[in-house]
Design a protein around this motif. Structure first.
Motif, PDB file in Angstrom:
ATOM      1  N   MET A   1      19.932 -36.871  44.648  1.00  0.00           N
ATOM      2  CA  MET A   1      19.358 -38.008  43.953  1.00  0.00           C
ATOM      3  C   MET A   1      19.880 -38.011  42.508  1.00  0.00           C
ATOM      4  SD  MET A   1      15.312 -38.898  43.523  1.00  0.00           S
ATOM      5  CE  MET A   1      14.905 -39.680  45.043  1.00  0.00           C
ATOM      6  N   PRO A   2      20.468 -39.119  42.060  1.00  0.00           N
ATOM      7  CA  PRO A   2      21.007 -39.176  40.697  1.00  0.00           C
ATOM      8  C   PRO A   2      19.910 -39.007  39.646  1.00  0.00           C
ATOM      9  CG  PRO A   2      21.725 -41.064  41.987  1.00  0.00           C
ATOM     10  CD  PRO A   2      20.716 -40.337  42.798  1.00  0.00           C
ATOM     11  N   SER A   3      20.293 -38.459  38.499  1.00  0.00           N
ATOM     12  CA  SER A   3      19.300 -38.196  37.449  1.00  0.00           C
ATOM     13  C   SER A   3      18.695 -39.492  36.908  1.00  0.00           C
ATOM     14  CB  SER A   3      19.933 -37.398  36.317  1.00  0.00           C
ATOM     15  OG  SER A   3      21.017 -38.109  35.759  1.00  0.00           O
ATOM     16  N   TRP A   4      19.479 -40.562  36.843  1.00  0.00           N
ATOM     17  CA  TRP A   4      18.928 -41.804  36.315  1.00  0.00           C
ATOM     18  C   TRP A   4      17.885 -42.384  37.269  1.00  0.00           C
ATOM     19  CZ3 TRP A   4      19.638 -46.162  39.253  1.00  0.00           C
ATOM     20  CH2 TRP A   4      20.666 -46.135  40.181  1.00  0.00           C
ATOM     21  N   LEU A   5      18.054 -42.157  38.564  1.00  0.00           N
ATOM     22  CA  LEU A   5      17.078 -42.632  39.529  1.00  0.00           C
ATOM     23  C   LEU A   5      15.769 -41.855  39.399  1.00  0.00           C
ATOM     24  CD1 LEU A   5      16.499 -44.576  41.814  1.00  0.00           C
ATOM     25  CD2 LEU A   5      17.455 -42.918  43.389  1.00  0.00           C
ATOM     26  N   VAL A   6      15.878 -40.558  39.160  1.00  0.00           N
ATOM     27  CA  VAL A   6      14.683 -39.736  38.926  1.00  0.00           C
ATOM     28  C   VAL A   6      13.958 -40.213  37.679  1.00  0.00           C
ATOM     29  CG1 VAL A   6      13.888 -37.404  38.386  1.00  0.00           C
ATOM     30  CG2 VAL A   6      15.655 -37.739  40.115  1.00  0.00           C
ATOM     31  N   LEU A   7      14.717 -40.532  36.624  1.00  0.00           N
ATOM     32  CA  LEU A   7      14.096 -41.022  35.389  1.00  0.00           C
ATOM     33  C   LEU A   7      13.396 -42.357  35.603  1.00  0.00           C
ATOM     34  CD1 LEU A   7      16.755 -40.088  32.699  1.00  0.00           C
ATOM     35  CD2 LEU A   7      14.499 -39.099  33.018  1.00  0.00           C
ATOM     36  N   ILE A   8      13.983 -43.227  36.422  1.00  0.00           N
ATOM     37  CA  ILE A   8      13.330 -44.509  36.723  1.00  0.00           C
ATOM     38  C   ILE A   8      12.007 -44.260  37.432  1.00  0.00           C
ATOM     39  CG2 ILE A   8      13.473 -46.573  38.170  1.00  0.00           C
ATOM     40  CD1 ILE A   8      16.390 -46.782  37.448  1.00  0.00           C
ATOM     41  N   LEU A   9      12.003 -43.357  38.411  1.00  0.00           N
ATOM     42  CA  LEU A   9      10.769 -43.057  39.135  1.00  0.00           C
ATOM     43  C   LEU A   9       9.708 -42.471  38.206  1.00  0.00           C
ATOM     44  CD1 LEU A   9      12.255 -41.584  42.430  1.00  0.00           C
ATOM     45  CD2 LEU A   9      11.221 -43.829  42.086  1.00  0.00           C
ATOM     46  N   VAL A  10      10.115 -41.559  37.318  1.00  0.00           N
ATOM     47  CA  VAL A  10       9.173 -40.975  36.363  1.00  0.00           C
ATOM     48  C   VAL A  10       8.625 -42.053  35.436  1.00  0.00           C
ATOM     49  CG1 VAL A  10       9.000 -39.405  34.388  1.00  0.00           C
ATOM     50  CG2 VAL A  10      10.149 -38.668  36.475  1.00  0.00           C
ATOM     51  N   GLY A  11       9.476 -42.943  34.980  1.00  0.00           N
ATOM     52  CA  GLY A  11       9.028 -44.034  34.106  1.00  0.00           C
ATOM     53  C   GLY A  11       8.030 -44.944  34.790  1.00  0.00           C
ATOM     54  N   VAL A  12       8.286 -45.285  36.039  1.00  0.00           N
ATOM     55  CA  VAL A  12       7.355 -46.140  36.785  1.00  0.00           C
ATOM     56  C   VAL A  12       6.008 -45.445  36.960  1.00  0.00           C
ATOM     57  CG1 VAL A  12       6.935 -47.186  39.042  1.00  0.00           C
ATOM     58  CG2 VAL A  12       9.145 -47.475  37.931  1.00  0.00           C
ATOM     59  N   VAL A  13       6.044 -44.150  37.286  1.00  0.00           N
ATOM     60  CA  VAL A  13       4.797 -43.396  37.455  1.00  0.00           C
ATOM     61  C   VAL A  13       4.016 -43.357  36.144  1.00  0.00           C
ATOM     62  CG1 VAL A  13       3.861 -41.079  37.868  1.00  0.00           C
ATOM     63  CG2 VAL A  13       5.588 -42.019  39.395  1.00  0.00           C
ATOM     64  N   LEU A  14       4.707 -43.144  35.020  1.00  0.00           N
ATOM     65  CA  LEU A  14       4.023 -43.110  33.727  1.00  0.00           C
ATOM     66  C   LEU A  14       3.413 -44.467  33.380  1.00  0.00           C
ATOM     67  CD1 LEU A  14       6.412 -40.921  31.569  1.00  0.00           C
ATOM     68  CD2 LEU A  14       4.104 -40.353  32.313  1.00  0.00           C
ATOM     69  N   VAL A  15       4.116 -45.549  33.686  1.00  0.00           N
ATOM     70  CA  VAL A  15       3.567 -46.878  33.413  1.00  0.00           C
ATOM     71  C   VAL A  15       2.330 -47.127  34.267  1.00  0.00           C
ATOM     72  CG1 VAL A  15       4.019 -49.355  33.628  1.00  0.00           C
ATOM     73  CG2 VAL A  15       5.719 -47.873  32.569  1.00  0.00           C
ATOM     74  N   VAL A  16       2.392 -46.756  35.549  1.00  0.00           N
ATOM     75  CA  VAL A  16       1.239 -46.947  36.434  1.00  0.00           C
ATOM     76  C   VAL A  16       0.056 -46.110  35.962  1.00  0.00           C
ATOM     77  CG1 VAL A  16       0.386 -46.555  38.776  1.00  0.00           C
ATOM     78  CG2 VAL A  16       2.589 -47.654  38.426  1.00  0.00           C
ATOM     79  N   LEU A  17       0.308 -44.856  35.619  1.00  0.00           N
ATOM     80  CA  LEU A  17      -0.769 -44.009  35.098  1.00  0.00           C
ATOM     81  C   LEU A  17      -1.301 -44.545  33.778  1.00  0.00           C
ATOM     82  CD1 LEU A  17       0.515 -40.395  35.833  1.00  0.00           C
ATOM     83  CD2 LEU A  17      -1.380 -41.591  36.930  1.00  0.00           C
ATOM     84  N   GLY A  18      -0.430 -45.102  32.974  1.00  0.00           N
ATOM     85  CA  GLY A  18      -0.853 -45.680  31.707  1.00  0.00           C
ATOM     86  C   GLY A  18      -1.787 -46.855  31.893  1.00  0.00           C
ATOM     87  N   VAL A  19      -1.554 -47.655  32.908  1.00  0.00           N
ATOM     88  CA  VAL A  19      -2.419 -48.794  33.197  1.00  0.00           C
ATOM     89  C   VAL A  19      -3.758 -48.310  33.750  1.00  0.00           C
ATOM     90  CG1 VAL A  19      -2.677 -50.818  34.692  1.00  0.00           C
ATOM     91  CG2 VAL A  19      -0.515 -50.401  33.535  1.00  0.00           C
ATOM     92  N   ALA A  20      -3.729 -47.200  34.504  1.00  0.00           N
ATOM     93  CA  ALA A  20      -4.924 -46.757  35.218  1.00  0.00           C
ATOM     94  C   ALA A  20      -5.819 -45.813  34.405  1.00  0.00           C
ATOM     95  CB  ALA A  20      -4.512 -46.061  36.506  1.00  0.00           C
TER      96      ALA A  20
END
Length: 51
Positions: A1-20
């Motif tokens: 899995m490319p590193s940029w794809l991992v960073l995108i997934l981490v960013g999405v998780v942080l945004v979702v957690l930030g909303v919740a």
């Protein structure tokens, strides 16, 4: 899995957690920053592979 794809997934998780959660504003900004960095890395990596 490319590193940029991992960073995108981490960013999405942080945004979702930030909303919740109650400290959402901080996590949303971290998530957005991670998403932007990962998109830039993805574009740079894609441009580098074409050369």
């Amino acid at each position: 899995m490319p590193s940029w794809l991992v960073l995108i997934l981490v960013g999405v998780v942080l945004v979702v957690l930030g909303v919740a959660t109650s400290i959402g504003q901080f996590l949303i900004w971290i998530g957005v920053a991670v998403l932007v960095v990962s998109l830039i890395l993805g574009l740079v990596g894609r441009g580098r592979s074409r050369v």
